[in-house]
Design an enzyme around this catalytic site. Structure first.
Site, PDB file in Angstrom:
ATOM      1  N   ASP A 195       0.815  -1.219   0.000  1.00 20.93           N
ATOM      2  CA  ASP A 195       0.000   0.000   0.000  1.00 20.93           C
ATOM      3  C   ASP A 195       0.847   1.268   0.000  1.00 20.93           C
ATOM      4  O   ASP A 195       0.334   2.365   0.139  1.00 20.93           O
ATOM      5  CB  ASP A 195      -0.959   0.013   1.188  1.00 20.93           C
ATOM      6  CG  ASP A 195      -0.234   0.120   2.526  1.00 20.93           C
ATOM      7  OD1 ASP A 195       1.023   0.148   2.520  1.00 20.93           O
ATOM      8  OD2 ASP A 195      -0.915   0.159   3.562  1.00 20.93           O
ATOM      9  N   LYS A 199       5.783   1.538   5.761  1.00 21.63           N
ATOM     10  CA  LYS A 199       6.032   0.697   6.936  1.00 21.63           C
ATOM     11  C   LYS A 199       5.609  -0.736   6.632  1.00 21.63           C
ATOM     12  O   LYS A 199       4.684  -0.964   5.849  1.00 21.63           O
ATOM     13  CB  LYS A 199       5.282   1.227   8.149  1.00 21.63           C
ATOM     14  CG  LYS A 199       5.763   2.600   8.608  1.00 21.63           C
ATOM     15  CD  LYS A 199       5.035   3.060   9.865  1.00 21.63           C
ATOM     16  CE  LYS A 199       5.566   4.414  10.331  1.00 21.63           C
ATOM     17  NZ  LYS A 199       4.883   4.890  11.562  1.00 21.63           N
ATOM     18  N   GLU A 204       4.341  -9.002   5.989  1.00 19.91           N
ATOM     19  CA  GLU A 204       5.038  -8.562   4.788  1.00 19.91           C
ATOM     20  C   GLU A 204       6.544  -8.751   4.913  1.00 19.91           C
ATOM     21  O   GLU A 204       7.228  -9.118   3.956  1.00 19.91           O
ATOM     22  CB  GLU A 204       4.697  -7.101   4.513  1.00 19.91           C
ATOM     23  CG  GLU A 204       3.247  -6.925   4.066  1.00 19.91           C
ATOM     24  CD  GLU A 204       2.792  -5.486   4.061  1.00 19.91           C
ATOM     25  OE1 GLU A 204       2.000  -5.129   3.183  1.00 19.91           O
ATOM     26  OE2 GLU A 204       3.228  -4.726   4.947  1.00 19.91           O
ATOM     27  N   ASP A 229      12.351  -3.469  14.889  1.00 18.77           N
ATOM     28  CA  ASP A 229      11.261  -2.672  15.473  1.00 18.77           C
ATOM     29  C   ASP A 229      11.734  -2.065  16.787  1.00 18.77           C
ATOM     30  O   ASP A 229      11.347  -2.488  17.878  1.00 18.77           O
ATOM     31  CB  ASP A 229      10.037  -3.566  15.681  1.00 18.77           C
ATOM     32  CG  ASP A 229       8.845  -2.782  16.215  1.00 18.77           C
ATOM     33  OD1 ASP A 229       8.873  -1.534  16.148  1.00 18.77           O
ATOM     34  OD2 ASP A 229       7.894  -3.426  16.701  1.00 18.77           O
ATOM     35  N   ASN A 231      11.183   0.771  18.332  1.00 18.42           N
ATOM     36  CA  ASN A 231      10.247   1.449  19.234  1.00 18.42           C
ATOM     37  C   ASN A 231       9.096   0.557  19.667  1.00 18.42           C
ATOM     38  O   ASN A 231       8.201   0.999  20.386  1.00 18.42           O
ATOM     39  CB  ASN A 231       9.716   2.730  18.588  1.00 18.42           C
ATOM     40  CG  ASN A 231       8.968   2.436  17.280  1.00 18.42           C
ATOM     41  OD1 ASN A 231       8.761   1.276  16.920  1.00 18.42           O
ATOM     42  ND2 ASN A 231       8.588   3.504  16.593  1.00 18.42           N
ATOM     43  N   ASP A 233       6.443  -0.683  18.179  1.00 13.64           N
ATOM     44  CA  ASP A 233       5.063  -0.365  17.792  1.00 13.64           C
ATOM     45  C   ASP A 233       4.453  -1.411  16.858  1.00 13.64           C
ATOM     46  O   ASP A 233       3.360  -1.231  16.334  1.00 13.64           O
ATOM     47  CB  ASP A 233       4.998   1.018  17.135  1.00 13.64           C
ATOM     48  CG  ASP A 233       5.791   1.086  15.833  1.00 13.64           C
ATOM     49  OD1 ASP A 233       6.483   0.103  15.498  1.00 13.64           O
ATOM     50  OD2 ASP A 233       5.725   2.138  15.151  1.00 13.64           O
ATOM     51  N   GLU A 240      14.368   1.842   9.251  1.00 14.13           N
ATOM     52  CA  GLU A 240      14.745   0.872  10.277  1.00 14.13           C
ATOM     53  C   GLU A 240      15.142  -0.467   9.652  1.00 14.13           C
ATOM     54  O   GLU A 240      16.150  -1.067  10.038  1.00 14.13           O
ATOM     55  CB  GLU A 240      13.578   0.662  11.248  1.00 14.13           C
ATOM     56  CG  GLU A 240      13.333   1.812  12.206  1.00 14.13           C
ATOM     57  CD  GLU A 240      12.120   1.590  13.086  1.00 14.13           C
ATOM     58  OE1 GLU A 240      12.120   2.094  14.226  1.00 14.13           O
ATOM     59  OE2 GLU A 240      11.174   0.901  12.624  1.00 14.13           O
ATOM     60  N   ASP A 449      46.840   2.207 -37.626  1.00 16.31           N
ATOM     61  CA  ASP A 449      45.500   2.477 -37.105  1.00 16.31           C
ATOM     62  C   ASP A 449      44.643   1.297 -37.547  1.00 16.31           C
ATOM     63  O   ASP A 449      44.418   1.108 -38.759  1.00 16.31           O
ATOM     64  CB  ASP A 449      44.939   3.765 -37.705  1.00 16.31           C
ATOM     65  CG  ASP A 449      45.534   5.009 -37.085  1.00 16.31           C
ATOM     66  OD1 ASP A 449      46.538   4.892 -36.375  1.00 16.31           O
ATOM     67  OD2 ASP A 449      44.991   6.109 -37.333  1.00 16.31           O
ATOM     68  N   HIS A 505      53.456   1.635 -40.159  1.00 14.85           N
ATOM     69  CA  HIS A 505      54.709   2.095 -39.568  1.00 14.85           C
ATOM     70  C   HIS A 505      55.460   0.928 -38.928  1.00 14.85           C
ATOM     71  O   HIS A 505      54.884  -0.129 -38.666  1.00 14.85           O
ATOM     72  CB  HIS A 505      54.426   3.177 -38.524  1.00 14.85           C
ATOM     73  CG  HIS A 505      53.825   4.429 -39.103  1.00 14.85           C
ATOM     74  ND1 HIS A 505      54.449   5.642 -39.056  1.00 14.85           N
ATOM     75  CD2 HIS A 505      52.642   4.648 -39.762  1.00 14.85           C
ATOM     76  CE1 HIS A 505      53.695   6.560 -39.645  1.00 14.85           C
ATOM     77  NE2 HIS A 505      52.586   5.979 -40.074  1.00 14.85           N
ATOM     78  N   SER A 593      42.815  -3.851 -45.728  1.00 16.36           N
ATOM     79  CA  SER A 593      44.065  -4.594 -45.809  1.00 16.36           C
ATOM     80  C   SER A 593      44.521  -4.980 -44.412  1.00 16.36           C
ATOM     81  O   SER A 593      43.929  -4.571 -43.412  1.00 16.36           O
ATOM     82  CB  SER A 593      45.125  -3.756 -46.529  1.00 16.36           C
ATOM     83  OG  SER A 593      44.984  -2.393 -46.186  1.00 16.36           O
TER      84      SER A 593
END
Length: 653
Positions: A195, A199, A204, A229, A231, A233, A240, A449, A505, A593
């Site tokens: 949702d 929290k 969950e 947890d 605190n 609650d 947390e 190159d 070269h 080449s």
């Protein structure tokens, strides 16, 4: 959500307290959501190699914000960094497109630094059109003395380095490691926060732990929940729980595998675990995330028709040795920018080369007279490119390869060239190709190159690259050159594409001992032919072998190989010349080449990055004068069979 499960009410929490398992369907939905995120964002974010702590420079958080363009269109932007490319969403039609797309990039002290940002006008049917680009050195940008993370960069026209076609705005910062851990945890937890209340109830939390697949942690869910947890609650805030997860990963990890890609995480390797998890999961920031899974910006910019062709396996992108339809795209690693780039080649030419060189039927036709046709065609094309009328092809050629020919390096302006071949064998300005360690003759340098492949032995070259069944050093050098000294020696292949600077070269300092001309065919030297088991390009093509005697490397065989459309091979040195590495040795007229250098056994220690790419069957894009390797021999120690050491000579009556 703060009171029981956000969907099932308080009873679910009670059920879990008694040991009941969470709903299997909800867990499966959670895992499926993670998998869908992975597929939508691409799998390129996981970092494959283990990273040493001393190489780690941080995780850059790059955001492409917007751009200012000269005309209205629908725009997309690509970010290429190392071997990964990411793309934004397509903007609305505007001359000031807004993306606000972000991506995290791994920074290594000796790894890629340049991020190339390219802006395309979109064509959803086939491919998009590159309008402008810029290159940002992320390490320099992040260490600059500035209070702001934001920057604006000019977008350069790919066809003219002096023309600005727009501007792009970005922000970039380095995430703090602790904050990275917490951010990752927040993003994982946001998925189970049904949702979006911020929290988690115990039910969950239980689903999340079960989804991590750690049985030990699953048996301790109640204790873990109570530890988080603080605190008391009955619910745990996102901060947390993020703090708990970061702490547990240090002591008793509850996450043994990446929840996005499923890869096993080494809990003892905190750095690589942090890097992997951070890069693999970029959700939850509120901004759009750039789509990953691309190798080059060209691939990322294609429209839906190309994606359909990939789906039916008509065309595909991959690094390494490819054949058949997979050979449609030639990817090389740019040594300078440390980025994958795609070689430009006409689609019709690709199809014809695949037809001829990767089938018995095609090579059978070559054996029945087509070789003579190819020879005549190459000679005729060579004469045509020497005509005054051919000069009108120069601007078209430059435009086709607009992002790969830097006219600012060319010695003369375009108007100076009276024929196409004059432009093709163009000289560069003095200093355009600095020679590495010029004062040290024990350091060999790249001869052209080109796209380079390097191998410690012929056997390695046959395993990783050359698929012709009859390739050998004896066959390459011919009967007039004593090849015994080169048996089991190192092999370096320099492949020049039409857009390249076509003067070659000297890779080493020494004396030109002799030239040996070997007649032959004019097969293409494109990887499509080199990787074909039906063709022996290097031992059947027309070529000239130059033997160079050196004090540091012994004898070095320099083989200039002609190819389709190559009118001639011209040398500017002669037998007996004493030369310095980096000196011009000769040039190829019109066409692609190749040069092959063969060193005696144990004469050279080739640079590790060149060998590593070659072992992946990945060509490295290099420039004249870049380092190639270091001599393994001590001059005067008896190991060299090149020029004598006069200090050790004794005169006798």
């Amino acid at each position: 959500m703060g009171h029981g499960s956000s969907k099932d009410g308080g009873s679910s929490s009670d059920d879990d307290d008694t040991g009941a398992k969470p709903s299997a369907s909800r867990i499966s939905r959670f895992k499926d959501k993670l998998r869908r995120l992975r597929h939508r964002r691409g799998s390129s974010s996981s970092h494959k190699k283990l990273l040493a702590a001393e190489d780690f420079a941080g995780i850059a958080h790059l955001t492409l914000i917007n751009a200012e363009m000269r005309f209205k269109d629908k725009w997309l932007a690509c970010v290429s960094f190392g071997e990964q490319t990411f793309r934004t969403n397509v903007s609305n039609e505007a001359d000031k497109p807004i993306w606000n797309c972000e991506r995290k990039l791994l920074l290594e002290k000796n790894g890629p630094r340049l991020a190339r940002i390219s802006v395309f006008e979109t064509n959803r049917l086939s491919k998009s059109n590159l309008i402008g680009y810029c290159e940002v050195d992320l390490l320099d940008y992040l260490t600059q003395d500035s209070d702001s993370d934001f920057g604006t960069f000019n977008l350069i026209d790919p066809g003219s380095s002096n023309m600005v076609v727009g501007r792009v705005c970005l922000s970039c910062n380095v995430e703090d490691p602790i904050e990275t851990e917490k951010n990752f945890a927040r993003r994982i937890l946001s998925i189970v926060d049904y949702d979006e209340g911020g929290k988690l109830s115990f039910s969950e939390f239980s689903e999340l732990i079960n989804a991590f697949g750690n049985k030990v942690a699953a048996s301790k869910k109640e204790a873990l929940f109570k530890a988080a947890d603080k605190n008391g609650d009955g619910v745990v805030s996102m901060d947390e729980l993020a703090e708990l997860l970061a702490l547990q990963q240090e002591t008793e990890p509850i996450m043994n595998s990446c929840p996005v890609c499923g890869e096993i995480v080494d809990v003892c390797d905190k750095l690589n675990t942090l890097v992997h998890l951070s890069l693999c999961f970029d959700e939850g920031t509120g901004n759009q995330i750039m789509t990953g899974g691309f190798l080059t910006e060209k691939q990322a910019s294609y429209g839906w028709m190309f994606k359909l062709s990939e789906w039916v396996h008509f065309s595909s992108y991959d690094v390494g040795l490819n054949s058949g339809s997979s050979a449609s795209h030639i990817l090389v690693f740019d040594r300078k920018t440390k980025r994958l780039v795609e070689e430009l080649i006409d689609t019709k030419i690709v199809l014809s080369m695949r037809t001829i060189y990767q089938s018995k039927v095609g090579l059978g036709l070559m054996d029945k007279g087509a070789k003579e046709i190819l020879q005549n065609l190459s000679e005729r094309q060579g004469r045509q490119m020497n005509s005054v009328e051919s000069a009108k092809e120069i601007p078209k050629f430059i435009d086709f390869f607009k992002d790969q020919i830097n006219m600012a390096e060319v010695k003369y302006p375009v108007e100076h060239f009276k024929t196409f071949n004059e432009f093709f064998v163009r000289e560069l300005k003095p200093g355009a190709r600095p020679i590495a360690s010029i004062e040290r003759d024990d350091v060999a340098v790249c001869a052209a190159d080109c796209r380079l492949m390097a191998f410690n032995s012929v056997q390695d070259s046959l395993r990783f690259w050359i698929k012709g069944r009859k390739f050998s050093i004896q066959g390459l050098l011919g009967k007039e050159v004593s090849s015994n000294a080169f048996i089991d020696g190192s092999l370096v292949i320099f492949r020049l594409a039409p857009q390249d600077y076509h003067r070659f070269h000297l890779p080493v300092s020494g004396a030109i001992e002799k030239f040996v001309n070997i007649p032959g065919c004019l097969y293409t030297v494109n990887p499509i032919a080199v990787n074909s088991k039906y063709c022996n390009v290097f031992t059947e093509n027309k070529r000239t072998v130059v033997i160079i005697s050196t004090a540091e490397f012994g004898k070095v065989a320099f083989v200039a190989i002609g190819a389709t459309m190559v009118g001639s091979i011209t040398f500017v040195k002669k037998e007996g010349d004493i030369c310095k590495k980096g000196d011009e040795l000769g040039y190829f007229s019109f066409g692609g080449s190749t040069v092959i250098c063969v060193f005696e056994k144990d004469a050279i220690e080739i640079d590790a990055d060149l060998l590593a790419n070659s072992e992946r069957s990945l060509e490295t894009l290099v420039s004249v004068g870049m380092t190639l390797g270091v001599s393994k021999r001590k001059v005067g120690g008896g190991g060299s069979r090149g020029l004598p050491n006069l200090e050790t000579c004794v005169l006798r009556d």
